[in-house]
Design a protein around this motif. Structure first.
Motif, short mmCIF file in Angstrom:
data_model
loop_
_atom_site.label_atom_id
_atom_site.label_comp_id
_atom_site.label_asym_id
_atom_site.label_seq_id
_atom_site.Cartn_x
_atom_site.Cartn_y
_atom_site.Cartn_z
N THR A 76 0.82 -1.21 0.00
CA THR A 76 0.00 0.00 0.00
C THR A 76 0.86 1.26 0.00
OG1 THR A 76 -0.13 -0.02 2.42
CG2 THR A 76 -1.92 -1.10 1.22
N VAL A 77 0.28 2.32 -0.55
CA VAL A 77 0.79 3.69 -0.40
C VAL A 77 -0.34 4.49 0.23
CG1 VAL A 77 1.52 5.79 -1.56
CG2 VAL A 77 2.37 3.59 -2.36
N VAL A 78 -0.11 4.98 1.43
CA VAL A 78 -1.14 5.75 2.13
C VAL A 78 -1.06 7.21 1.71
CG1 VAL A 78 -1.99 6.48 4.40
CG2 VAL A 78 -1.08 4.17 4.09
N ASP A 79 -2.22 7.79 1.38
CA ASP A 79 -2.28 9.20 0.97
C ASP A 79 -1.64 10.10 2.02
OD1 ASP A 79 -3.59 8.48 -1.34
OD2 ASP A 79 -5.58 9.11 -0.66
N GLN A 80 -0.76 10.99 1.57
CA GLN A 80 -0.09 11.92 2.48
C GLN A 80 -0.88 13.21 2.66
OE1 GLN A 80 2.86 10.88 4.14
NE2 GLN A 80 1.94 9.05 3.25
N ASP A 81 -1.94 13.38 1.88
CA ASP A 81 -2.85 14.52 2.00
C ASP A 81 -2.15 15.87 1.83
OD1 ASP A 81 -5.07 12.86 2.42
OD2 ASP A 81 -4.63 12.69 4.55
N LYS A 82 -1.17 15.91 0.93
CA LYS A 82 -0.52 17.18 0.62
C LYS A 82 -1.26 17.90 -0.51
CE LYS A 82 4.14 15.53 1.81
NZ LYS A 82 5.50 15.26 1.27
N TYR A 83 -2.05 17.15 -1.28
CA TYR A 83 -2.73 17.71 -2.44
C TYR A 83 -4.17 17.23 -2.45
CZ TYR A 83 2.18 18.12 -3.73
OH TYR A 83 3.52 18.40 -3.73
N ASN A 84 -5.00 17.91 -3.24
CA ASN A 84 -6.40 17.52 -3.38
C ASN A 84 -6.59 16.61 -4.58
OD1 ASN A 84 -7.32 19.10 -1.18
ND2 ASN A 84 -7.33 20.93 -2.47
N GLY A 85 -7.62 15.78 -4.52
CA GLY A 85 -8.01 14.99 -5.67
C GLY A 85 -7.02 13.89 -6.02
N PRO A 86 -7.07 13.40 -7.26
CA PRO A 86 -6.23 12.27 -7.68
C PRO A 86 -4.74 12.54 -7.57
CG PRO A 86 -8.00 12.63 -9.26
CD PRO A 86 -8.04 13.79 -8.32
N PHE A 87 -4.32 13.80 -7.68
CA PHE A 87 -2.90 14.11 -7.55
C PHE A 87 -2.37 13.68 -6.18
CE2 PHE A 87 -1.69 17.19 -11.09
CZ PHE A 87 -0.55 16.49 -11.42
N ASN A 88 -3.26 13.61 -5.19
CA ASN A 88 -2.85 13.21 -3.85
C ASN A 88 -2.23 11.80 -3.87
OD1 ASN A 88 -2.56 13.39 -1.05
ND2 ASN A 88 -4.61 12.61 -0.65
N GLY A 89 -2.93 10.86 -4.51
CA GLY A 89 -2.43 9.49 -4.60
C GLY A 89 -1.18 9.38 -5.45
N ILE A 90 -1.17 10.07 -6.59
CA ILE A 90 -0.02 10.00 -7.51
C ILE A 90 1.23 10.54 -6.84
CG2 ILE A 90 0.89 10.83 -9.70
CD1 ILE A 90 -2.08 10.98 -10.68
N MET A 91 1.13 11.72 -6.22
CA MET A 91 2.31 12.33 -5.62
C MET A 91 2.73 11.61 -4.34
SD MET A 91 3.04 14.49 -7.88
CE MET A 91 4.30 15.58 -7.22
#
Length: 210
Positions: A76-91
Motif C-alpha cells: 500500500t501507499v497511504v495518501d499523504q494529503d498534501k494535495y487535493n483529488g487524484p494528484f494526492n495518490g499519484i504524488m
C-alpha cells in the motif's frame, strides 16, 4: 513482472511500478468503488493483480482509515494529503518511490484488461513526462490510465504550486507526453454510479455468453 513483458521496457527506462487509486469515497456509487465486485473479487484487487502482470511492483493507493481493512498481502501507499483529488495518490506514490515510473489506474475502470495494459506499457516513452491513453470521447489524455515518469516530477510539483486548478488532466495537456490511441476504447469506461454498475454487469454477462 512476467519475463515476456520485461522485454517491453527498454533497458534505459526506470522501473515501472503499478498503482491502483482506491482512496476515493465513491459518493456517487454509494459505496467504496474499489470494493465493488465485477469479476468475482473486489475491483481494486482485480486491477492490482492485472498490474502485477506488467509491472515490477504494485501498490494500492488508500486513505489512512482504509489501512486496517486492507489485507496485509497487498502493498500500500497511504495518501499523504498534501494535495487535493487524484494528484494526492499519484504524488504520495512518488514520495514513497521517486525514481520509478508509475502506471496509475483508477479503481473504477471495470472493463480494463491485460491487453490494454500491455498496449500502454508497450508504447511507453520514458523520455516524456508521461505516456497516457487518449480519451476516445474528448481526445484529451486520460490521467488515471497513464504512466507517470520521474523526469516529469519537478514539472508536476511546479504545476501544483502555481496552478489554481491542480488537475492531473490539465497538467498532462500542458506537458510533453506521449498520447496513445487505445485499441479497446471500452477499457476506459468509468463506472461512477449505480446505473453504471448495472450497465457494466449487463455488458459483462453479454461478453461471457459470447
Amino acid at each position: 513482472m512476467n519475463t515476456e513483458h520485461k522485454k517491453i521496457a527498454t533497458k534505459h527506462s526506470p522501473k515501472l511500478f503499478g498503482l491502483v487509486l482506491s482512496g476515493g469515497k465513491g459518493s456517487r456509487m454509494g459505496r467504496d468503488k474499489g470494493l465493488v465486485d465485477y469479476h468475482g473479487t473486489p475491483q481494486r484487487e482485480y486491477l492490482y493483480h492485472l498490474l502485477k502482470e506488467v509491472c515490477d511492483s504494485v501498490f494500492l493507493s488508500i486513505r489512512q482509515e482504509q489501512l486496517l481493512e486492507t489485507p496485509t498481502s497487498f502493498k500500500t501507499v497511504v495518501d499523504q494529503d498534501k494535495y487535493n483529488g487524484p494528484f494526492n495518490g499519484i504524488m504520495s506514490a512518488f514520495d514513497a518511490h521517486p525514481n520509478v515510473g508509475w502506471l496509475v489506474i483508477a479503481c473504477d475502470l471495470p472493463f480494463m484488461n491485460l491487453p490494454s495494459l500491455q498496449q500502454l506499457v508497450g508504447e511507453r516513452n520514458s523520455g516524456k513526462s508521461a505516456t497516457a491513453f487518449k480519451n476516445p470521447d474528448t481526445g484529451n489524455p486520460e490521467p488515471l490510465c497513464c504512466i507517470w515518469e520521474p523526469n516529469g516530477l519537478e514539472e508536476a510539483k511546479n504545476f501544483l504550486k502555481n496552478s489554481d486548478y491542480p488537475s492531473p488532466k490539465q497538467f498532462l495537456m500542458d506537458a510533453e507526453i506521449l498520447l496513445v490511441q487505445p485499441k479497446n476504447e471500452q477499457a476506459l469506461f468509468n463506472a461512477n454510479s449505480l446505473s453504471d454498475y448495472d450497465f457494466v454487469k449487463s455488458k459483462l454477462k453479454e461478453q461471457e455468453r459470447g
